[in-house]
Motif scaffolding. Sequence first.
Motif, PDB file in Angstrom:
ATOM      1  N   GLU A 121       0.823  -1.218   0.000  1.00 43.10           N
ATOM      2  CA  GLU A 121       0.000   0.000   0.000  1.00 43.10           C
ATOM      3  C   GLU A 121       0.861   1.274   0.000  1.00 43.10           C
ATOM      4  OE1 GLU A 121      -3.432   1.783  -0.606  1.00 43.10           O
ATOM      5  OE2 GLU A 121      -3.164  -0.387  -0.508  1.00 43.10           O
ATOM      6  N   HIS A 122       1.874   1.326   0.863  1.00 39.32           N
ATOM      7  CA  HIS A 122       2.635   2.573   0.949  1.00 39.32           C
ATOM      8  C   HIS A 122       3.648   2.704  -0.189  1.00 39.32           C
ATOM      9  CE1 HIS A 122       5.852   0.074   2.423  1.00 39.32           C
ATOM     10  NE2 HIS A 122       6.666   1.112   2.521  1.00 39.32           N
ATOM     11  N   LEU A 123       3.747   1.680  -1.050  1.00 40.27           N
ATOM     12  CA  LEU A 123       4.643   1.792  -2.197  1.00 40.27           C
ATOM     13  C   LEU A 123       3.885   1.779  -3.520  1.00 40.27           C
ATOM     14  CD1 LEU A 123       7.655  -0.354  -0.996  1.00 40.27           C
ATOM     15  CD2 LEU A 123       7.632   2.097  -1.499  1.00 40.27           C
ATOM     16  N   LYS A 124       2.593   2.047  -3.459  1.00 35.71           N
ATOM     17  CA  LYS A 124       1.805   2.208  -4.679  1.00 35.71           C
ATOM     18  C   LYS A 124       2.223   3.489  -5.371  1.00 35.71           C
ATOM     19  CE  LYS A 124      -2.727   0.182  -4.335  1.00 35.71           C
ATOM     20  NZ  LYS A 124      -4.103   0.476  -3.936  1.00 35.71           N
ATOM     21  N   ARG A 125       2.295   3.472  -6.674  1.00 36.26           N
ATOM     22  CA  ARG A 125       2.821   4.652  -7.354  1.00 36.26           C
ATOM     23  C   ARG A 125       1.891   5.859  -7.179  1.00 36.26           C
ATOM     24  NH1 ARG A 125       2.243   2.756 -13.656  1.00 36.26           N
ATOM     25  NH2 ARG A 125      -0.034   2.612 -13.718  1.00 36.26           N
ATOM     26  N   THR A 126       2.506   7.002  -7.012  1.00 38.25           N
ATOM     27  CA  THR A 126       1.749   8.255  -6.963  1.00 38.25           C
ATOM     28  C   THR A 126       1.919   9.012  -8.270  1.00 38.25           C
ATOM     29  OG1 THR A 126       3.646   9.383  -5.979  1.00 38.25           O
ATOM     30  CG2 THR A 126       2.020   8.446  -4.469  1.00 38.25           C
TER      31      THR A 126
ATOM     32  N   GLU B  67       7.470  14.496  -2.457  1.00 36.20           N
ATOM     33  CA  GLU B  67       7.761  13.083  -2.235  1.00 36.20           C
ATOM     34  C   GLU B  67       6.849  12.261  -3.140  1.00 36.20           C
ATOM     35  OE1 GLU B  67       8.828  10.842   1.507  1.00 36.20           O
ATOM     36  OE2 GLU B  67       6.752  10.179   1.204  1.00 36.20           O
TER      37      GLU B  67
ATOM     38  N   VAL C 208       6.127   8.225  -5.185  1.00 33.84           N
ATOM     39  CA  VAL C 208       6.417   6.794  -5.285  1.00 33.84           C
ATOM     40  C   VAL C 208       6.274   6.406  -6.750  1.00 33.84           C
ATOM     41  CG1 VAL C 208       5.772   4.471  -4.597  1.00 33.84           C
ATOM     42  CG2 VAL C 208       5.566   6.361  -2.964  1.00 33.84           C
TER      43      VAL C 208
ATOM     44  N   ARG D  47      10.494   5.005  -3.396  1.00 33.53           N
ATOM     45  CA  ARG D  47       9.977   6.220  -2.762  1.00 33.53           C
ATOM     46  C   ARG D  47      11.135   7.210  -2.695  1.00 33.53           C
ATOM     47  NH1 ARG D  47       6.196   7.392   0.781  1.00 33.53           N
ATOM     48  NH2 ARG D  47       5.678   5.217   1.161  1.00 33.53           N
TER      49      ARG D  47
ATOM     50  N   GLU E 284      13.716   4.938  -0.339  1.00 34.22           N
ATOM     51  CA  GLU E 284      13.343   3.554  -0.082  1.00 34.22           C
ATOM     52  C   GLU E 284      13.132   2.853  -1.423  1.00 34.22           C
ATOM     53  OE1 GLU E 284       9.682   3.129   2.046  1.00 34.22           O
ATOM     54  OE2 GLU E 284       9.726   0.938   1.989  1.00 34.22           O
TER      55      GLU E 284
ATOM     56  N   SER F  83      11.991  -0.986  -3.059  1.00 39.21           N
ATOM     57  CA  SER F  83      11.497  -2.328  -2.764  1.00 39.21           C
ATOM     58  C   SER F  83      11.502  -3.139  -4.059  1.00 39.21           C
ATOM     59  CB  SER F  83      10.081  -2.248  -2.197  1.00 39.21           C
ATOM     60  OG  SER F  83       9.550  -3.557  -2.112  1.00 39.21           O
TER      61      SER F  83
END
Length: 605
Positions: free
Chosen positions: A2-7, A21, A23, A77, A103, A105
């Motif tokens: 979830e916190h590494l879903k692309r923005t 910031e 992703v 990120r 970060e 992943s």
Amino acid sequence: MEHLKRTVTCGELSSEHLDREVVLNGWVHRNRNHGGVHFIDLRDRYGITQIVIDEDAAPEARTPAEQLRFEYCIAVRGTVRKRPDSMINPEMATGTVEVAAREISILSRCETLPFMIDERSDAREDLRLKYRYLDLRSFSMQRKIRLRHEVMFRVREYMHTQNFYEIETPTMIRSTPEGARDFLVPSRLHPGKFYAMPQSPQLFKQILMVSGFDRYFQLPHCFRDEDARGDRQPEHTQIDIEMSFVSREDVFRLTEGLFAHVFREALDYELDAPFQRFAYDQAMNRFGSDKPDLRFELELTEFSEIASSGEFKVFKDTVANGGVVKALRVPGAAQYSRKQIDELEQHAKIYGAKGLAWMKVTESGLDGGVSRFYTTVADRILEELGASAGDLLLFVGDTWKTACTALGAVRSKLGREMGLADPAKFRFCWIIDFPLFEWNEDAEKWEAAHHLFSMPREEYLDTLEQDPGAVKGDLYDLVCNGFELASGSIRIHDPELQKRIFSIVGFSLEEAERRFGFLLEAFKYGAPPHGGIAPGLDRLVMLMAGENTIREVIAFPKNTVGVSPMDDSPTEVDPSQLDELHLSIVEPRNVEPKSLNAASETSKE
RNA sequence: GGGGGCGUAGCGAAGUCGGUUAUCGCGCCGGCCUGUCAAGCCGGAGAUCGCGGGUUCAAUUCCCGUCGCUCCCGCCA
């Protein structure tokens, strides 16, 4: 994740996004590790963004970064920052910025690639097809697939605005042996019976006209069990169109509007419409082809008359026996060597020519080749061919069709070799007035040259039976840059006329009834006059993409022997499947007597 | 059904008028490297030269056959 879903995507960042910031998700396109600073080019469908792992970056970024290899699928990120001025890459859409990773992943690792995902990758085509999912990652393939989508979308958009309905027709239909061989689907519920895959929705779209859907289109897959080519697959996609209460002019106007719209929206290219028109005879006479490339001149000339007054016996005899001699003037090609001319001759022979005669034009007149047979008519030749010093003159004598076709093939070859065709141009034309019937030498009978349901031109209606060979049909092809892009016709909706056509090609009513009785039945109930056209989507996109084969614009194509290298179809099947279908496999026979009845009988679009 | 071209490491190619250890670039593995963007440098592994047979002291090289892909004629849109 979830916190590494692309923005954001890899194609959109610019100096507007500084300090944000973000992703990113994508694939490792390039990996440049300098020991201290480390760069990753991260790629997705939208573009490439440079990721930087600074020497003092957090271990959450640095440690995974050490493991990265080509085509690892990763999430990053980081913070968008401006590149130092001297490091801006003007070649890159995102070249003014980079993302400093905080970060990283690894979402998925990648084994050593069979070939590089690269614009410059020139892996063999069968390898590309085997690993098509990798091949499709390249920007060049992504561009072509995007273009294909864009064309399909614009077709639907235009047809919708023109009040057409998109209506699907079945993919399993009755086998109605048409021009080509059918692909068959065995029926489990009906032992010994088969469906066929449609060669086109021809009969169904005509029936839709009887149903009152007076403007229909569809983007159907069409199936033909014939040998593949660069511009031909066992399975291809058509832009199938049919309209009621129309003449040829209406179909032309609609089609020209459609293509103008598609080229404008998808390529920002303005087509020159309405398109030029050539009668079939005219196209053959002038270009030696019913799909001429109009991007260059080089027109054929009639030479029969001069040939019969010259001394060259071969040509004299050809004309005396009812054949023709065609000439092709090639400006500035007089310096062609004997070897080059030999190559042209070999090329002409592929298309049935017995030879290729030639002469050169010098300051003092005709020279070399067959010129010595024409000394008395030299001035006339120069005048009628418009020849001048430095030209090469080429000649083929044969039956009309062979002479035109063979010299036309030489014309195309010269056009390619001399670079005469502008690759950035699209020159469309209509070929009209095709013959409705062709004499089949072997079977000694008349056959439909194109389409059994095509309307004869009105002026021939009274004399169909007297001279079938002279009858022109209300048939048309759309041609672009030497490729047949579409063909269509105004259809016969009058059962009486249809019967006359059947009888000319020696088709009994029972036979007609057996093959497509359902269409004839439908026509008994108030069939409207109608006609249509069917452009080939694959060829269209191929031309728009500047490619040479339709395989380049099909996501998962078959190769030239009908195999799909990725899933390796066709394959043998489990015996239990055969049992259920009431099928058994017999050893292929070596000797297979040719069916005499395999002629082209119905629709071909 | 017929004709042409191609087949040498994971990929793309070079080589071969028969002769020692089959060459190059990319990729791969290991090491070094703070600004690259086709990164660079050093080192290494990796090939029954499509497959089968024949000729020969010796075949990747010559011959015959065969398979695969591709272009073209026929066929077909």
